[in-house]
Design a protein around this motif. Structure first.
Motif, mmCIF file in Angstrom:
data_model
loop_
_atom_site.group_PDB
_atom_site.id
_atom_site.type_symbol
_atom_site.label_atom_id
_atom_site.label_comp_id
_atom_site.label_asym_id
_atom_site.label_seq_id
_atom_site.Cartn_x
_atom_site.Cartn_y
_atom_site.Cartn_z
ATOM 1 N N THR A 28 -34.715 28.035 20.411
ATOM 2 C CA THR A 28 -34.150 26.679 20.252
ATOM 3 C C THR A 28 -32.628 26.688 20.312
ATOM 4 O O THR A 28 -31.989 25.649 20.080
ATOM 5 C CB THR A 28 -34.606 26.082 18.912
ATOM 6 O OG1 THR A 28 -34.245 26.965 17.848
ATOM 7 C CG2 THR A 28 -36.093 25.838 18.910
ATOM 8 N N GLN A 29 -32.007 27.828 20.555
ATOM 9 C CA GLN A 29 -30.554 27.868 20.683
ATOM 10 C C GLN A 29 -30.127 27.119 21.943
ATOM 11 O O GLN A 29 -30.753 27.242 23.014
ATOM 12 C CB GLN A 29 -30.065 29.317 20.761
ATOM 13 C CG GLN A 29 -30.141 30.057 19.423
ATOM 14 C CD GLN A 29 -29.634 31.487 19.526
ATOM 15 O OE1 GLN A 29 -29.278 31.934 20.619
ATOM 16 N NE2 GLN A 29 -29.581 32.165 18.391
ATOM 17 N N VAL A 30 -28.995 26.336 21.784
ATOM 18 C CA VAL A 30 -28.545 25.475 22.872
ATOM 19 C C VAL A 30 -27.488 26.163 23.713
ATOM 20 O O VAL A 30 -27.322 25.887 24.909
ATOM 21 C CB VAL A 30 -28.000 24.136 22.324
ATOM 22 C CG1 VAL A 30 -27.562 23.209 23.435
ATOM 23 C CG2 VAL A 30 -29.054 23.476 21.448
ATOM 24 N N ASP A 31 -26.768 27.126 23.114
ATOM 25 C CA ASP A 31 -25.652 27.777 23.803
ATOM 26 C C ASP A 31 -26.192 28.584 24.980
ATOM 27 O O ASP A 31 -26.999 29.491 24.804
ATOM 28 C CB ASP A 31 -24.906 28.696 22.832
ATOM 29 C CG ASP A 31 -23.623 29.246 23.453
ATOM 30 O OD1 ASP A 31 -23.340 28.893 24.618
ATOM 31 O OD2 ASP A 31 -22.938 30.016 22.761
ATOM 32 N N VAL B 193 -49.085 27.172 23.355
ATOM 33 C CA VAL B 193 -47.920 26.312 23.163
ATOM 34 C C VAL B 193 -47.343 26.617 21.782
ATOM 35 O O VAL B 193 -48.054 26.537 20.774
ATOM 36 C CB VAL B 193 -48.302 24.823 23.273
ATOM 37 C CG1 VAL B 193 -47.079 23.942 23.017
ATOM 38 C CG2 VAL B 193 -48.911 24.523 24.625
ATOM 39 N N LEU B 194 -46.053 26.967 21.733
ATOM 40 C CA LEU B 194 -45.412 27.326 20.477
ATOM 41 C C LEU B 194 -44.762 26.090 19.871
ATOM 42 O O LEU B 194 -43.899 25.438 20.507
ATOM 43 C CB LEU B 194 -44.359 28.408 20.718
ATOM 44 C CG LEU B 194 -44.847 29.686 21.401
ATOM 45 C CD1 LEU B 194 -43.684 30.650 21.602
ATOM 46 C CD2 LEU B 194 -45.947 30.327 20.609
ATOM 47 N N GLN B 195 -45.179 25.744 18.667
ATOM 48 C CA GLN B 195 -44.581 24.615 17.970
ATOM 49 C C GLN B 195 -44.829 24.789 16.480
ATOM 50 O O GLN B 195 -45.763 25.481 16.073
ATOM 51 C CB GLN B 195 -45.151 23.295 18.471
ATOM 52 C CG GLN B 195 -46.634 23.104 18.179
ATOM 53 C CD GLN B 195 -47.177 21.802 18.717
ATOM 54 O OE1 GLN B 195 -47.949 21.816 19.653
ATOM 55 N NE2 GLN B 195 -46.766 20.687 18.120
ATOM 56 N N GLU C 142 -43.518 18.989 15.224
ATOM 57 C CA GLU C 142 -42.332 18.986 16.061
ATOM 58 C C GLU C 142 -42.709 19.191 17.526
ATOM 59 O O GLU C 142 -43.828 19.559 17.876
ATOM 60 C CB GLU C 142 -41.368 20.091 15.606
ATOM 61 C CG GLU C 142 -40.828 19.896 14.199
ATOM 62 C CD GLU C 142 -39.855 21.012 13.831
ATOM 63 O OE1 GLU C 142 -39.596 21.875 14.703
ATOM 64 O OE2 GLU C 142 -39.369 21.012 12.689
ATOM 65 N N GLU C 143 -41.728 18.994 18.367
ATOM 66 C CA GLU C 143 -41.909 19.226 19.789
ATOM 67 C C GLU C 143 -42.055 20.724 20.045
ATOM 68 O O GLU C 143 -41.507 21.550 19.309
ATOM 69 C CB GLU C 143 -40.697 18.683 20.554
ATOM 70 C CG GLU C 143 -40.590 17.169 20.555
ATOM 71 C CD GLU C 143 -41.703 16.525 21.354
ATOM 72 O OE1 GLU C 143 -42.154 17.142 22.345
ATOM 73 O OE2 GLU C 143 -42.160 15.424 20.976
ATOM 74 N N PRO C 144 -42.827 21.105 21.076
ATOM 75 C CA PRO C 144 -42.953 22.528 21.392
ATOM 76 C C PRO C 144 -41.596 23.143 21.666
ATOM 77 O O PRO C 144 -40.756 22.533 22.340
ATOM 78 C CB PRO C 144 -43.836 22.525 22.629
ATOM 79 C CG PRO C 144 -44.588 21.237 22.574
ATOM 80 C CD PRO C 144 -43.652 20.247 21.949
ATOM 81 N N PHE C 145 -41.415 24.361 21.126
ATOM 82 C CA PHE C 145 -40.136 25.027 21.342
ATOM 83 C C PHE C 145 -40.253 26.169 22.363
ATOM 84 O O PHE C 145 -39.293 26.882 22.631
ATOM 85 C CB PHE C 145 -39.556 25.571 20.029
ATOM 86 C CG PHE C 145 -40.425 26.597 19.353
ATOM 87 C CD1 PHE C 145 -40.320 27.951 19.666
ATOM 88 C CD2 PHE C 145 -41.345 26.218 18.385
ATOM 89 C CE1 PHE C 145 -41.098 28.894 19.033
ATOM 90 C CE2 PHE C 145 -42.129 27.168 17.748
ATOM 91 C CZ PHE C 145 -42.018 28.509 18.073
#
Length: 611
Positions: free
Chosen positions: A98-101, A199-201, A205-208
């Motif tokens: 889930t990291q955005v960088d 599916v990982l979640q 929450e939304e799947p990550f």
């Protein structure tokens, strides 16, 4: 019953017509039927038993091996599910994915950390790690693997549209797929794989991210069977009976077996294909609705035994041929002199045994047989002469016997007439004596009966005692201690009478006091004890008196009684005389034989007074 016996006899005659009549053929067929045929059957049975034992041993080993494959497959399946759940619930993977960088430095660092952790998770499935491939895809489309791909992978290389569509239609977050390997960048001998798509979640929450675990089951199956002691072919079949994998490319299953495996069944099964001589074992893999089939070719295992059997049959056939030839030569040399001897014997029989065989040209067993036959003809001729003489003597003796049979009846009829004359003259003592004497004569003359009832024997004793008491002046009494339940026990005829007579004549002749005789009968298990006790002068004095009187009749009587007991009971009876302080005790032990009373057809030659 008569018709059945006639039919059975007719069948026996029909069978005998098919049997050989000459001795050489009989000997040959007897040896062949009772020696070689059982030996052949026994040997074939031994080979069959060896094959059966080997088949059972191989079947046990193949069942053990296929069960091991099934257990390992189920264990691997469970481990893959456990690892998928572990990755989904691991907060580190959630943070990484889930990291955005998206800077290159951060992306490379994150890739190294994720792939190292995936490789670590995969290593825990050792030794199956070389057949399992982990791939993670985050929401930005970055791909992370537990292996080193041959090329850089994209999200579309890992996630198949078929898997995503099935998950969307079923609403499940985890599914198993059997699909092509695709371009995942690994080297594999199989073009298909078993994939776990998840599916990982976390929560709602939304799947990550997405996880795909690929399993190269074909390579795994081939590696598993390398260490098995019994080599055989293995097949993986799906629910429709299609072959997914095979351990040998040249191995195949017959169409009829594939059709049979298409039928739904969740049990372990065992089959034996006699056409191809194959042993088939089937295990149901419930986790995937697949079937694991092992195929064992028996020809490769027991080929040597089949060759031995064929070699044995050839050798046995040659041996039988030699046996037939040698046997006929030997039997012909033996039976030819016997045939000549038979023809000569026929001529001697027609000459009423007055001729003899010529033994000059004979030797060995045939000579001994001819000499024995000559002796036999001489003996038979002498027997003919004696038989003719004996036949004449028998005719004369038969005529005398018919005459002698009239005397006892005449005596009894005369005694009966005297009895009735005494009754008419009111001489009751004489009538009773005649009746008692008639009973004794009737029993003694009946030679067809050796055993009579106890009650009948006691009647004879009473009759004898009555006559004796009238005959002798010295007084004596007889005491009967016999249980009425023993009335129909069988005892030797006139045995008690003989013992009572012995007591009277030997014991009371010089007795001053009143004589007493006690008759006892007792049941001892399966024996009957008979005792006759008197208070007479005893054994020693009686023997002296017999010597002085030169009388041997009573001694002969007791000897006769012992011999009768021996002949009647074959050594199971005993008899003894014992001297008492005053008197003698005669003791006899015989088997206890009980008979039903005979009520009808009884008759007496001397009628009773009541008649």
């Amino acid at each position: 019953m008569t018709i059945m016996r006639i039919e059975g006899r007719y069948k026996m005659i029909s069978i005998r017509r098919w049997l050989p009549s000459k001795i050489k053929y009989k000997l040959f067929f007897a040896i062949l039927l009772f020696v070689f045929v059982p030996l052949f059957i026994f040997q074939i049975r031994n080979y069959s038993q060896i094959e059966e034992i080997l088949r059972q041993k191989v079947n046990w080993q193949t069942e053990l091996q296929i069960e091991q494959v099934k257990e390992k497959f189920n264990l691997l399946h469970t481990n893959l599910l456990t690892h998928a759940l572990e990755i989904e619930n691991d907060p580190r993977f959630y943070t990484w994915l889930t990291q955005v960088d998206d800077s290159l430095t951060d992306l490379d660092t994150r890739r190294i950390e994720i792939e190292n952790e995936l490789a670590h998770i995969n290593s825990r499935s050792s030794p199956n790690s070389v057949f399992v491939y982990y791939a993670l895809v985050d929401k930005q489309g970055h791909v992370y693997t537990s292996y080193t791909p041959l090329k850089r992978l994209r999200a579309n290389d890992v996630l198949s549209n078929r898997g995503l569509n099935q998950m969307a239609e079923s609403g499940q977050s985890l599914i198993w797929l059997e699909e092509e390997m695709g371009d995942i960048g690994v080297s594999s001998h199989n073009e298909r794989q078993l994939s776990l798509l998840s599916v990982l979640q976390q929560g709602n929450e939304e799947p990550f991210g997405y996880l795909q675990v690929s399993f190269d089951y074909d390579s795994w199956l081939k590696s598993i069977i390398r260490d098995f002691p019994v080599f055989q072919n293995y097949f993986l079949l799906d629910a429709d009976g299609q072959i997914l994998s095979r351990t040998r490319n040249s191995a195949s299953l017959a169409a009829e077996w594939i059709e049979r495996f298409q039928k739904p069944s969740n049990k372990a099964e065992e089959y034996f294909d006699r056409k191809s001589n194959m042993l088939l074992n089937v295990q149901y893999l419930s986790v995937m609705d697949w079937k694991l089939v092992s195929q064992f070719p028996f020809d490769s295992y027991i080929g040597d035994i089949s060759g031995m059997k064929q070699q044995y049959l050839k050798t046995y056939t040659i041996f039988i041929g030699l046996f037939v030839l040698i046997t006929f030569v030997i039997l012909s040399s033996l039976t030819r002199p016997l045939q000549l001897l038979q023809r000569k014997m026929d001529k001697i029989v027609t000459s009423n045994f007055r001729d003899r065989l010529n033994v000059k040209r004979m030797d060995g067993e045939v000579l001994a047989l001819a000499q024995s036959f000559n002796r036999m003809t001489d003996d038979i001729y002498e027997l003919f002469t004696k038989l003719k003489l004996e036949e004449k003597q028998k005719e004369a003796m038969h005529f005398q016997m018919l005459l002698s049979q009239m005397n006892p009846h005449f005596l009894l009829n005369t005694l009966n007439m005297v009895k009735w004359q005494a009754v008419l003259s009111k001489q009751e003592d004489i009538a009773e004596i005649c009746l008692s004497l008639g009973k004794l004569l009737e029993t003694s003359l009946n030679t067809n009966v050796d055993l009579i009832f106890v009650k009948d024997e006691l009647e004879l004793v009473r009759a004898y005692v009555y006559i004796t008491q009238k005959r002798w002046q010295y007084p004596f009494e007889v005491i009967y201690l016999v249980d009425p339940t023993l009335d129909y026990v069988l005892v030797p005829k006139l045995s008690l009478q003989l013992l009572v007579e012995n007591s009277i004549h030997h014991g009371f002749s010089k007795l001053k006091d009143k004589g007493r005789i006690v008759i006892r009968m007792t049941e001892l298990g399966q024996k009957l004890l008979i005792e006759v006790e008197d208070n007479g002068i005893g054994l020693k004095h009686a023997e002296k008196m017999s010597i002085l009187r030169n009388r041997k009749r009573n001694g002969i009587g007791l000897t006769n009684l012992r011999e009768r007991l021996r002949l009647l009971y074959k050594g199971e009876a005993s008899f003894s005389l014992e001297e008492l302080s005053q008197g003698t005790l005669a003791r006899a032990t015989i088997p206890l034989l009980v008979s039903n009373p005979f009520l009808e057809g009884e008759s007496q030659l001397v009628e009773s007074n009541s008649g």
